[in-house]
Design an enzyme around this catalytic site. Structure first.
Site, short mmCIF file in Angstrom:
data_model
loop_
_atom_site.label_atom_id
_atom_site.label_comp_id
_atom_site.label_asym_id
_atom_site.label_seq_id
_atom_site.Cartn_x
_atom_site.Cartn_y
_atom_site.Cartn_z
N ASP A 262 0.82 -1.21 0.00
CA ASP A 262 0.00 0.00 0.00
C ASP A 262 0.86 1.26 0.00
OD1 ASP A 262 -2.63 1.42 0.52
OD2 ASP A 262 -1.50 2.03 2.30
N GLU A 297 1.40 -0.02 -4.97
CA GLU A 297 0.58 1.17 -5.18
C GLU A 297 1.53 2.35 -4.99
OE1 GLU A 297 -3.29 3.62 -3.51
OE2 GLU A 297 -2.02 2.53 -2.13
#
Length: 604
Positions: A262, A297
């Site tokens: 993330d 990401e």
């Protein structure tokens, strides 16, 4: 088959008992609390405390800091009583796996299904999701990606507020329940990925400040406060190892096939070797005989992390392709607020470039960043370096009302975009329920009870977040935004699988199934051959014509995104998909009506 990951911290079952280890460099005194009794832990080098004590799996333990505060193990494998309760000793070798021959699947075969365990099924458990795996396999999905499982405070959360990265949250079941889910997926030929968060800890239940203040540093500031100290002189090695071992723990002990990292742009590290580089190198070296897939990401769009050698990823496998999503979203909805503003000037051009080259912005000024440059050149990377999607948990859940794209876009337009997603050579990802245009929203929800002050702050912050939108500009209008702390908000976000049998959902499901069948038969064989390059043309401002060249042949996507018909010569090779609204004229001409398109394949 028995599996366990050995690590220098946490509770490890050994022949002579259980070895407990805690890094507590800023604590004066530490005692192991084991089944209600305190056991002083002697200080060792570098701030470590270690003690081996007679105990068995199932024992409850914690650490008493400076004679007062009892904290859970930061490397706890299970928290049966939430993040502030005692940890439970787990013997990972007690679970018998049946997937001893599983080595994973080639990355080019990946069709990812992103799911939040708590809302993906009525049960909201690992077992409930396991019961849906066969249906997903039959649809054409090849990989399940689970939103973060790290233990978070309360009974409901997206997962990005986790504070104990090694403990799968008890709201969904036990660690063994999760292992059964993964074992079942492998038996069906499905990969399993887990989303992990290495850029911050959640706002409740993190006790590291009480005994390891140097885990964080004021030198780096993130949206969540002081940064994690990946590059500290004295503590950086321990901090890095904490997360490196966490990645290996999921890959080895839980036998998952990959990880999604993330918001890595918020992992701030001035070391000579950035944490992301060490992370992929350690994983690749530890598991050379398995197909391991590492997904980033990264808002910075840094192509440097995605490099290939002889067609294989040398570091990370792929990045979420936000630019492709943003181009499609602006075209489908007309929305131009926030980061969509940077795609609203020429959405077709941005979409075409991102489909052909990976990033739409490759160093150009980005309006949403005050015209600072964004991205790096990416045209040399193969399409498999990018995970594409029309929706994901962020793009749906960060909307005030949690609307899915099927709530916002015309069905004909969405049908074209669906084909553009599932037949393009990038790695496609579906958001749970997208395969049948599920009617349930996906709302933002948390549960910090009994901390009502934090719950109140979350409620008020959520409403402030949307004050710039006319629909929520004053206090009365803002009340329409669902309360993120209410259980009803969470329950509204559960998808209803019975919809799959009813129109119009049934037709969308069949279309998705058909497209994934075409992908498997026609597109994947191309992507498994050498990548030769991509080009994007715009014969008209509202028409895109993208070609991807592989050693095994070419794939071409032509789409009319405008309001007037577009005629083109019949493509070379074979048309493998064409919109229902497209028409053929003699001799050898195709007319694409507004919002229609085709895919053509030519074998080398």
């Amino acid at each position: 088959m028995r599996r366990a990951h050995s690590m220098p911290f946490g509770a490890q079952v050994e022949p002579e008992g259980v070895r407990f280890a805690l890094w507590a460099p800023t604590a004066r005194d530490v005692a192991l609390v084991l089944d209600g009794r305190d056991h002083p832990m002697p200080e060792a080098e570098g701030g470590w405390r270690r003690l081996t004590a007679p105990a068995q799996a199932g024992a409850r333990y914690g650490f008493r800091i400076d004679g007062d505060l009892v904290v859970p193990d930061p490397a706890s494998r299970f928290q049966p009583e939430d993040v502030s309760g005692l940890s439970e000793v787990v013997d990972p070798r007690a679970f018998a796996w049946s997937d001893g021959s599983w080595r994973g699947r080639a990355w080019e075969e990946a069709v990812i299904y992103e799911a939040h365990v708590g809302t993906a099924t009525p049960e909201g458990t690992y077992a409930g999701l396991a019961a849906k795996l066969e249906a997903l396999r039959d649809l054409g999905v090849t990989a399940i990606e689970l939103l973060p499982l790290a233990d978070f405070k309360g009974r409901r959360n997206w997962g990005y507020d986790g504070v104990l990265p090694y403990a799968p949250d008890s709201a969904y079941g036990t660690p063994d329940d999760l292992k059964r889910l993964i074992d079942s997926a492998h038996a069906l030929g499905l990969m399993v990925f887990i989303d992990v968060v290495y850029n911050h800890f959640g706002p409740a239940g993190n006790y590291l400040h009480a005994y390891a203040k140097s885990f964080f540093t004021e030198r780096h500031q993130t949206p969540w406060g002081a940064g994690i100290n990946f590059d500290g002189r004295e503590s950086g090695r321990v901090v890095r190892d904490y997360f490196l071992h966490n990645a290996l723990y999921w890959l080895e002990e839980f036998h998952v096939d990959g990880l999604r990292f993330d918001a890595v742009h918020a992992i701030l590290d001035d070391s000579d070797t950035h944490f992301l580089a060490e992370l992929s190198a350690r994983i690749r070296a530890a598991l050379p005989d398995r197909e391991i897939h590492l997904i980033l990401e990264n808002e910075a769009n840094q192509a440097r992390w995605l490099e290939r050698r002889d067609g294989k990823a040398t570091g990370h496998s792929a990045q979420w392709a936000d630019d492709t999503h943003h181009g499609w979203h602006v075209l489908l909805t007309g929305e131009d607020a926030g980061y969509y503003e940077s795609f609203a000037d020429e959405p077709a051009a941005h979409l075409a470039r991102s489909l052909a080259e990976g990033f739409a912005y490759q160093g150009e000024p980005f309006r949403t960043l005050d015209n600072h440059p964004r991205g790096e050149p990416s045209g040399h990377l193969p399409p498999s370096a990018f995970v594409t999607f029309l929706q994901n948990h962020d793009q749906v859940g960060n909307r005030a009302m949690g609307e899915r794209l099927s709530h916002l876009a015309d069905p004909q337009r969405l049908a074209l975009a669906r084909a553009g997603l599932l037949l393009a050579p990038q790695i496609p990802m579906l958001w749970m329920g997208e395969e049948w245009s599920a009617s349930a929203p996906f709302l933002f929800f948390v549960d910090f009870a009994p901390d009502e002050e934090l719950n109140k702050a979350v409620r008020e912050g959520r409403r402030r977040e949307f004050r710039s939108f006319a629909a929520f500009a004053d206090d009365e209008k803002a009340k329409a935004i669902p309360d993120p702390t209410a259980e009803a908000t969470f329950l509204r976000s559960k998808i209803d699988w019975s919809e799959r049998e009813r129109s119009p959902h049934r037709e969308v499901l069949e279309d998705t199934r058909h497209l994934l069948g075409l992908r498997r038969a026609e597109v994947v064989p191309l992507t498994k051959s050498a990548w030769l390059g991509g080009t994007a043309d715009r014969p008209r401002p509202d028409v895109i014509d993208v070609t991807w060249r592989f050693a095994a042949g070419t794939l071409r996507f032509v789409a009319n995104l405008g309001e007037e018909p577009y005629a083109l010569p019949m493509p070379a090779g074979r048309v493998i998909w064409i919109s229902d609204t497209a028409t053929c004229r003699e001799p050898g001409e195709v007319v694409l009506q507004p919002w229609s398109g085709l895919f053509a394949k030519e074998v080398a």
